[in-house]
Write a protein that holds these residues in place. Structure first.
Motif, PDB file in Angstrom:
ATOM      1  N   THR A  34       0.821  -1.222   0.000  1.00 49.91           N
ATOM      2  CA  THR A  34       0.000   0.000   0.000  1.00 49.91           C
ATOM      3  C   THR A  34       0.851   1.267   0.000  1.00 49.91           C
ATOM      4  N   GLY A  35       2.061   1.175   0.557  1.00 46.50           N
ATOM      5  CA  GLY A  35       2.945   2.348   0.560  1.00 46.50           C
ATOM      6  C   GLY A  35       3.248   2.804  -0.860  1.00 46.50           C
ATOM      7  N   ALA A  36       3.411   1.834  -1.769  1.00 47.37           N
ATOM      8  CA  ALA A  36       3.727   2.159  -3.167  1.00 47.37           C
ATOM      9  C   ALA A  36       2.599   2.981  -3.791  1.00 47.37           C
ATOM     10  N   MET A  37       1.364   2.734  -3.350  1.00 45.86           N
ATOM     11  CA  MET A  37       0.235   3.493  -3.905  1.00 45.86           C
ATOM     12  C   MET A  37       0.295   4.953  -3.448  1.00 45.86           C
ATOM     13  N   TYR A  38       0.582   5.157  -2.146  1.00 53.64           N
ATOM     14  CA  TYR A  38       0.701   6.538  -1.658  1.00 53.64           C
ATOM     15  C   TYR A  38       1.891   7.229  -2.331  1.00 53.64           C
ATOM     16  N   ARG A  39       2.910   6.448  -2.614  1.00 51.64           N
ATOM     17  CA  ARG A  39       4.074   7.015  -3.299  1.00 51.64           C
ATOM     18  C   ARG A  39       3.708   7.442  -4.721  1.00 51.64           C
ATOM     19  N   ALA A  40       2.848   6.662  -5.377  1.00 51.03           N
ATOM     20  CA  ALA A  40       2.454   6.993  -6.748  1.00 51.03           C
ATOM     21  C   ALA A  40       1.653   8.303  -6.789  1.00 51.03           C
ATOM     22  N   VAL A  86       9.174   5.480  -7.679  1.00 54.59           N
ATOM     23  CA  VAL A  86       8.543   5.921  -6.420  1.00 54.59           C
ATOM     24  C   VAL A  86       9.408   5.658  -5.181  1.00 54.59           C
ATOM     25  N   ARG A  87      10.519   4.946  -5.355  1.00 57.07           N
ATOM     26  CA  ARG A  87      11.450   4.712  -4.229  1.00 57.07           C
ATOM     27  C   ARG A  87      12.502   5.805  -4.141  1.00 57.07           C
ATOM     28  N   MET A  88      12.540   6.707  -5.123  1.00 56.43           N
ATOM     29  CA  MET A  88      13.574   7.747  -5.137  1.00 56.43           C
ATOM     30  C   MET A  88      13.373   8.722  -3.967  1.00 56.43           C
ATOM     31  N   ALA A  98       1.649  13.968   1.314  1.00 58.51           N
ATOM     32  CA  ALA A  98       0.574  13.646   0.358  1.00 58.51           C
ATOM     33  C   ALA A  98      -0.388  12.603   0.930  1.00 58.51           C
ATOM     34  N   CYS A  99       0.154  11.643   1.684  1.00 62.39           N
ATOM     35  CA  CYS A  99      -0.696  10.537   2.154  1.00 62.39           C
ATOM     36  C   CYS A  99      -1.555  10.927   3.355  1.00 62.39           C
ATOM     37  N   ALA A 100      -1.322  12.116   3.898  1.00 62.74           N
ATOM     38  CA  ALA A 100      -2.073  12.514   5.093  1.00 62.74           C
ATOM     39  C   ALA A 100      -3.448  13.092   4.761  1.00 62.74           C
ATOM     40  N   VAL A 104      -7.222  11.470  -0.251  1.00 59.27           N
ATOM     41  CA  VAL A 104      -6.230  10.554  -0.828  1.00 59.27           C
ATOM     42  C   VAL A 104      -6.392   9.192  -0.153  1.00 59.27           C
ATOM     43  N   ARG A 105      -6.532   9.202   1.161  1.00 61.25           N
ATOM     44  CA  ARG A 105      -6.661   7.945   1.899  1.00 61.25           C
ATOM     45  C   ARG A 105      -7.957   7.223   1.539  1.00 61.25           C
ATOM     46  N   GLU A 106      -9.028   7.969   1.420  1.00 60.68           N
ATOM     47  CA  GLU A 106     -10.305   7.327   1.090  1.00 60.68           C
ATOM     48  C   GLU A 106     -10.212   6.589  -0.244  1.00 60.68           C
ATOM     49  N   ASP A 124       0.754  -4.774   3.435  1.00 65.22           N
ATOM     50  CA  ASP A 124       1.534  -4.037   4.422  1.00 65.22           C
ATOM     51  C   ASP A 124       1.345  -2.537   4.262  1.00 65.22           C
ATOM     52  N   GLY A 125       1.450  -1.829   5.403  1.00 64.14           N
ATOM     53  CA  GLY A 125       1.251  -0.382   5.373  1.00 64.14           C
ATOM     54  C   GLY A 125       1.319   0.218   6.764  1.00 64.14           C
ATOM     55  N   ARG A 126       0.431   1.193   7.010  1.00 66.86           N
ATOM     56  CA  ARG A 126       0.401   1.859   8.318  1.00 66.86           C
ATOM     57  C   ARG A 126      -0.957   1.683   9.003  1.00 66.86           C
ATOM     58  N   ASP A 127      -1.996   1.472   8.187  1.00 69.46           N
ATOM     59  CA  ASP A 127      -3.360   1.459   8.721  1.00 69.46           C
ATOM     60  C   ASP A 127      -4.109   0.204   8.289  1.00 69.46           C
ATOM     61  N   ILE A 180       5.686  12.165  11.489  1.00 69.74           N
ATOM     62  CA  ILE A 180       4.526  12.677  10.729  1.00 69.74           C
ATOM     63  C   ILE A 180       3.462  11.586  10.613  1.00 69.74           C
ATOM     64  N   ASP A 181       3.879  10.355  10.279  1.00 64.70           N
ATOM     65  CA  ASP A 181       2.915   9.258  10.073  1.00 64.70           C
ATOM     66  C   ASP A 181       2.130   8.934  11.347  1.00 64.70           C
ATOM     67  N   SER A 182       2.787   9.073  12.515  1.00 63.73           N
ATOM     68  CA  SER A 182       2.071   8.680  13.730  1.00 63.73           C
ATOM     69  C   SER A 182       1.351   9.858  14.404  1.00 63.73           C
ATOM     70  N   HIS A 183       1.559  11.065  13.902  1.00 60.24           N
ATOM     71  CA  HIS A 183       0.875  12.220  14.502  1.00 60.24           C
ATOM     72  C   HIS A 183      -0.179  12.835  13.590  1.00 60.24           C
ATOM     73  N   ARG A 184      -0.396  12.244  12.411  1.00 62.51           N
ATOM     74  CA  ARG A 184      -1.378  12.864  11.510  1.00 62.51           C
ATOM     75  C   ARG A 184      -2.798  12.602  12.016  1.00 62.51           C
ATOM     76  N   GLU A 185      -3.712  13.418  11.492  1.00 59.57           N
ATOM     77  CA  GLU A 185      -5.102  13.339  11.961  1.00 59.57           C
ATOM     78  C   GLU A 185      -5.809  12.096  11.406  1.00 59.57           C
TER      79      GLU A 185
HETATM   80  O1   DC Z   1       5.885   1.781   3.435  1.00 55.82           O
HETATM   81  P1   DC Z   1       6.386   2.972   2.631  1.00 55.82           P
HETATM   82  O2   DC Z   1       7.644   3.586   3.179  1.00 55.82           O
HETATM   83  O3   DC Z   1       6.502   2.686   1.179  1.00 55.82           O
HETATM   84  O4   DC Z   1       5.232   4.069   2.800  1.00 55.82           O
HETATM   85  C1   DC Z   1       5.347   5.336   2.211  1.00 55.82           C
HETATM   86  C2   DC Z   1       4.496   6.345   2.968  1.00 55.82           C
HETATM   87  O5   DC Z   1       3.113   6.069   2.757  1.00 55.82           O
HETATM   88  C3   DC Z   1       4.721   6.389   4.462  1.00 55.82           C
HETATM   89  O6   DC Z   1       5.445   7.542   4.826  1.00 55.82           O
HETATM   90  C4   DC Z   1       3.346   6.390   5.074  1.00 55.82           C
HETATM   91  C5   DC Z   1       2.398   6.196   3.957  1.00 55.82           C
HETATM   92  N1   DC Z   1       1.524   5.030   4.100  1.00 55.82           N
HETATM   93  C6   DC Z   1       0.333   5.234   4.752  1.00 55.82           C
HETATM   94  O7   DC Z   1       0.062   6.325   5.227  1.00 55.82           O
HETATM   95  N2   DC Z   1      -0.555   4.211   4.838  1.00 55.82           N
HETATM   96  C7   DC Z   1      -0.277   3.007   4.329  1.00 55.82           C
HETATM   97  N3   DC Z   1      -1.163   2.030   4.423  1.00 55.82           N
HETATM   98  C8   DC Z   1       0.972   2.791   3.680  1.00 55.82           C
HETATM   99  C9   DC Z   1       1.852   3.825   3.605  1.00 55.82           C
END
Ligand code: DC
Length: 232
Positions: A34-40, A86-88, A98-100, A104-106, A124-127, A180-185
């Motif tokens: 899922t991270g790759a999608m937010y990166r895209a 997207v890994r650059m 962007a992912c916050a 975008v998340r919806e 795999d991801g954050r949420d 940033i990832d753990s403090h976003r709304e």
């Molecule tokens: O896992 P990654 O490093 O490729 O994730 C890139 C960014 O995307 C990371 O900073 C947080 C965000 N992300 C997210 O908010 N929710 C997810 N499910 C996956 C990634």
């Protein structure tokens, strides 16, 4: 038929995707990065010269942002393979902004749920455990020290020719992203109540893979496990 799912969440560069990819091959599960999608999404904003922190700007591109992932985990943005791009570092340093954004998340959560609907999946991801797959069969919350993660990421960057940033630089970037990832709304990074915490600082990838597969096996029980293994 029942579908099984494994959700792996955790901070940046904790080895989630490497382990998830291997497990997906062993168990014949679909792997979704899922991270790759937010990166895209981030990449598209950068290509258009937009400010990734600007919510309206992020909203404005969503309709022209077609993201697809294939079974090998390659990610396509409007038909173009952007897996390496997207890994650059330019994308890595902006993706947390962007992912916050809620919209975008919806959009991406809907896409991720759609992908997980009809087969066994490891995502795999954050949420994933807290939002995307709240009923996942197994939820892992993977952690590792920021130093251990920076060392791994630096090795990977050099091997893949992505960047030659130092361990210190990478560690700083990782800590900033974690914050940033753990403090976003919207859907901040946090352990789901029913997730199992796994500290991978001192584990090899193989040990990590084994640990997750063992937890999954325990979770589904021997009968399901044996049926699953027989059909592989
Ligand atoms: O896992 P990654 O490093 O490729 O994730 C890139 C960014 O995307 C990371 O900073 C947080 C965000 N992300 C997210 O908010 N929710 C997810 N499910 C996956 C990634």
């Amino acid at each position: 038929m029942n579908h099984y799912s494994i959700a792996i969440d955790g901070p940046a560069a904790s080895g989630k995707s490497t382990a998830a990819k291997i497990i997906s091959k062993r168990l014949n599960f679909l792997y979704v990065d899922t991270g790759a999608m937010y990166r895209a999404v981030t990449l598209l904003m950068l290509e258009k010269g937009l400010d990734t922190k600007d919510r309206e700007a992020a909203k404005s591109i969503l309709d022209e942002c077609d993201i697809k992932e294939d079974r090998e985990g390659r990610v396509y943005l409007n038909g173009k393979d952007v897996t390496s791009r997207v890994r650059m570092p330019d994308v890595s340093s902006q993706v947390s902004y962007a992912c916050a954004h809620k919209e975008v998340r919806e959009k991406l959560v809907e896409l991720q749920r759609e992908m997980a609907k009809s087969e066994n999946v490891i995502m795999d991801g954050r949420d994933i455990g807290t939002v995307v797959l709240q009923d996942a069969t197994l939820k892992i919350y993977q952690i590792a020290s920021s130093y251990a993660r920076a060392v791994r990421r630096q090795k990977e960057n050099v091997e893949k020719g992505i960047s030659n940033a130092s361990v210190e630089e990478i560690q700083k970037d990782i800590e900033k992203r974690d914050y940033i990832d753990s403090h976003r709304e919207n859907s901040p990074l946090k352990k789901a109540d029913d997730a199992i915490e796994l500290d991978t600082s001192d584990l090899t990838i193989e040990e990590e893979v084994e640990a997750i597969i063992t937890l999954f096996r325990k979770k589904v029980g021997e009968e399901v496990w044996n049926n699953m293994v027989q059909s592989l």
